[in-house]
Design a protein around this motif. Sequence first.
Motif, PDB file in Angstrom:
ATOM      1  N   PRO A 176     -31.688 -16.573-126.720  1.00 52.73           N
ATOM      2  CA  PRO A 176     -32.111 -17.972-126.696  1.00 52.73           C
ATOM      3  C   PRO A 176     -30.915 -18.907-126.647  1.00 52.73           C
ATOM      4  O   PRO A 176     -29.849 -18.616-127.212  1.00 52.73           O
ATOM      5  N   GLY A 177     -31.098 -20.036-126.000  1.00 58.63           N
ATOM      6  CA  GLY A 177     -30.034 -21.028-125.926  1.00 58.63           C
ATOM      7  C   GLY A 177     -30.584 -22.427-126.072  1.00 58.63           C
ATOM      8  O   GLY A 177     -31.786 -22.624-126.294  1.00 58.63           O
ATOM      9  N   GLU A 178     -29.701 -23.406-125.957  1.00 57.80           N
ATOM     10  CA  GLU A 178     -30.105 -24.806-126.045  1.00 57.80           C
ATOM     11  C   GLU A 178     -29.448 -25.594-124.922  1.00 57.80           C
ATOM     12  O   GLU A 178     -28.422 -25.199-124.366  1.00 57.80           O
ATOM     13  N   GLY A 179     -30.051 -26.737-124.610  1.00 57.85           N
ATOM     14  CA  GLY A 179     -29.501 -27.594-123.570  1.00 57.85           C
ATOM     15  C   GLY A 179     -30.408 -27.679-122.363  1.00 57.85           C
ATOM     16  O   GLY A 179     -31.605 -27.385-122.431  1.00 57.85           O
ATOM     17  N   GLY A 180     -29.812 -28.073-121.244  1.00 59.16           N
ATOM     18  CA  GLY A 180     -30.579 -28.222-120.015  1.00 59.16           C
ATOM     19  C   GLY A 180     -29.915 -29.218-119.094  1.00 59.16           C
ATOM     20  O   GLY A 180     -28.692 -29.391-119.107  1.00 59.16           O
ATOM     21  N   ALA A 181     -30.739 -29.902-118.309  1.00 59.88           N
ATOM     22  CA  ALA A 181     -30.191 -30.846-117.326  1.00 59.88           C
ATOM     23  C   ALA A 181     -31.201 -31.941-117.028  1.00 59.88           C
ATOM     24  O   ALA A 181     -32.418 -31.732-117.105  1.00 59.88           O
ATOM     25  N   PHE A 182     -30.672 -33.113-116.696  1.00 61.43           N
ATOM     26  CA  PHE A 182     -31.484 -34.222-116.203  1.00 61.43           C
ATOM     27  C   PHE A 182     -30.992 -34.585-114.807  1.00 61.43           C
ATOM     28  O   PHE A 182     -29.803 -34.430-114.491  1.00 61.43           O
ATOM     29  N   LEU A 183     -31.918 -35.042-113.989  1.00 65.62           N
ATOM     30  CA  LEU A 183     -31.598 -35.404-112.614  1.00 65.62           C
ATOM     31  C   LEU A 183     -32.165 -36.781-112.294  1.00 65.62           C
ATOM     32  O   LEU A 183     -33.195 -37.181-112.845  1.00 65.62           O
ATOM     33  N   ILE A 184     -31.510 -37.470-111.397  1.00 65.32           N
ATOM     34  CA  ILE A 184     -32.052 -38.686-110.808  1.00 65.32           C
ATOM     35  C   ILE A 184     -32.710 -38.277-109.491  1.00 65.32           C
ATOM     36  O   ILE A 184     -32.038 -37.790-108.588  1.00 65.32           O
ATOM     37  N   MET A 185     -34.018 -38.448-109.427  1.00 63.97           N
ATOM     38  CA  MET A 185     -34.757 -38.144-108.204  1.00 63.97           C
ATOM     39  C   MET A 185     -35.198 -39.468-107.583  1.00 63.97           C
ATOM     40  O   MET A 185     -35.723 -40.332-108.271  1.00 63.97           O
ATOM     41  N   GLU A 186     -34.988 -39.572-106.280  1.00 63.75           N
ATOM     42  CA  GLU A 186     -35.106 -40.887-105.669  1.00 63.75           C
ATOM     43  C   GLU A 186     -35.697 -40.804-104.267  1.00 63.75           C
ATOM     44  O   GLU A 186     -35.388 -39.894-103.490  1.00 63.75           O
ATOM     45  N   ASP A 187     -36.559 -41.744-103.956  1.00 59.74           N
ATOM     46  CA  ASP A 187     -37.058 -41.896-102.605  1.00 59.74           C
ATOM     47  C   ASP A 187     -35.896 -42.232-101.669  1.00 59.74           C
ATOM     48  O   ASP A 187     -35.001 -43.009-102.039  1.00 59.74           O
ATOM     49  N   GLU A 188     -35.889 -41.658-100.469  1.00 53.71           N
ATOM     50  CA  GLU A 188     -34.723 -41.838 -99.602  1.00 53.71           C
ATOM     51  C   GLU A 188     -34.515 -43.298 -99.196  1.00 53.71           C
ATOM     52  O   GLU A 188     -33.377 -43.734 -99.001  1.00 53.71           O
ATOM     53  N   HIS A 189     -35.581 -44.093 -99.129  1.00 50.44           N
ATOM     54  CA  HIS A 189     -35.420 -45.509 -98.815  1.00 50.44           C
ATOM     55  C   HIS A 189     -34.744 -46.248 -99.969  1.00 50.44           C
ATOM     56  O   HIS A 189     -33.979 -47.189 -99.752  1.00 50.44           O
ATOM     57  N   SER A 190     -35.022 -45.813-101.193  1.00 52.47           N
ATOM     58  CA  SER A 190     -34.338 -46.397-102.347  1.00 52.47           C
ATOM     59  C   SER A 190     -32.848 -46.093-102.299  1.00 52.47           C
ATOM     60  O   SER A 190     -32.018 -46.959-102.622  1.00 52.47           O
ATOM     61  N   VAL A 191     -32.502 -44.878-101.883  1.00 56.11           N
ATOM     62  CA  VAL A 191     -31.093 -44.513-101.760  1.00 56.11           C
ATOM     63  C   VAL A 191     -30.398 -45.435-100.750  1.00 56.11           C
ATOM     64  O   VAL A 191     -29.290 -45.921-100.994  1.00 56.11           O
TER      65      VAL A 191
END
Length: 408
Positions: free
Chosen positions: A229-244
Motif C-alpha cells: 500500500p502507498g499514499e499520494g496520487g496526481a491531479f490534472l488540469i483537463m481543458e476544452d481545446e477552445h479554452s486552451v
Amino acid sequence: MSDRALITGIGVVAPNGLGVKEYWNATLEGRGGIAPLTRFDASRYSSRLAGQILGLDPAEYLPNRLLPQTDVSTRLALIAAEQALADGVVDPAELVDFDIGVITSNASGGFAFTHREFANLWSKGPRFVSVYESFAWFYAVNTGQVSIRHKLRGPGAALVAEQAGGLDALGHARRTIRLGTPLVVTGGVDSALDPWGWAAHLSSGLTSDSAEPDRAYLPFDTQARGHVPGEGGAFLIMEDEHSVLRRGTGHSYGELAGYAATFDPRPGSGRPPGLRRAAELAIADAGLAPSDIGVVFADAAGTAELDRAEAEAITGIFGPHGVPVAAPKALTGRLFAGGGPLDVVAALLALRDGLVPAVPYEGKTPTAYGIDLVRGTPRPTAARAALVLARGRWGFNSAVVVKRADPG
C-alpha cells in the motif's frame, strides 16, 4: 465546445517524487519510494512496508488555518491541485469561477484524522472531538477543499471505486467538459497509513509480507506475493481545446481520448471479468483500434490470480506479447484512488518523451501470461496512444486512452 479534452497541467505527490519532474526522473531511473512504515510501530503486523511520502511539510505549502481541519489525504490533494494549476498556468482569479469544476476520487476518506478524533472521544470525551471531524473524514472533502481554496464554483463531484476511482474521476471530468464546462481540476489521492487504515489494508489479504523493499511488490512475476500500500496520487488540469486557445498557453501534455468502466459479474456466474471489456470500450471510444495502442499501463495487482486475469485481458485484445506493458506503481505501491491518475501522468510523459518506464527488479514473468513486461531499463517507443487500466476491489474496472499531444 469541442469534444477534445486536453491535459494542460499536472501536479504529483508520490512516494518517489513531488512534482512532475522529480517523479518522472525517479520513475525512469527506477528509484522507488517503498520503505519500512514509520508513521507508527508496525513491528507486530504481518506487512511492514509502505509507499510513504517522506520529507513533506504541509506547512510549507498550505496556510496555517487549513492544517487543523485537514487529513493527510486532503493536504496531499490541496498540494497536488496547486501544482497542477501552476503547471497549467491557470489563475482562477482571471477566469469565470463557474467555468472551473473540481472532480476528484478518494477511496479511504480521512482515516488518520478520524482515528485521532475517535481516540479523543473514547479517552477524553465528546468535548475533545474536533468540530472539523464533521467533514474531514468524508470522501468528498477533497473536492470541497480544493474548490473553496481556489474559489472554483463550477460542477463538483467525488467518485469512490477503490483503485478504479481515479480513472473514473478523469472520465467524469471529460464528460463535464463535453457538457460545457471549459476547465476541470481532476484527479485522486489517498492516504491511510495510520494503525486503523493499516488494519484495513491488511484485511484484504492481498498485501505483501516481504521485508525487502526492492522485492516486496513484484507484479507479473513468478515470485509475486501481493502489493504494497502507498499514499499520494496526481491531479490534472483537463481543458476544452477552445479554452486552451483562448487562454493562449499553447501547452498540452496530450488528450484523454477514451474512457470506459465496467463491473465484474458475481462470483461463480461463469462469466468473464469485465476488465477486457472496459479496455475494448475505451479504445473504441477513442476512435482507435488495438493496433493504435503503443503501450499499456497495467493495474498490476501483484498477486498470481489477479495478474493472470489482467494478462488474459491484455493478450485477448493485443495477442501474446503484442504490446509493451508498464507497471510504474511497482516503485510507489498501490495508491488506490491516486494510482490511476498517477499512471495517466506516466503514460502522458512516456508518450511525450518516447520512453516506457521499466519495473526495476530482475525477475521472470510466467510464460503463460504472454505479456511483454518492460523490465530493467526504459524502452524507447514511438507510440502515439497509451491504454491505462485500473481495478478496484469488489468488481470495479476502468480504462482510459490517452493520446500524445499534437506537435502542431
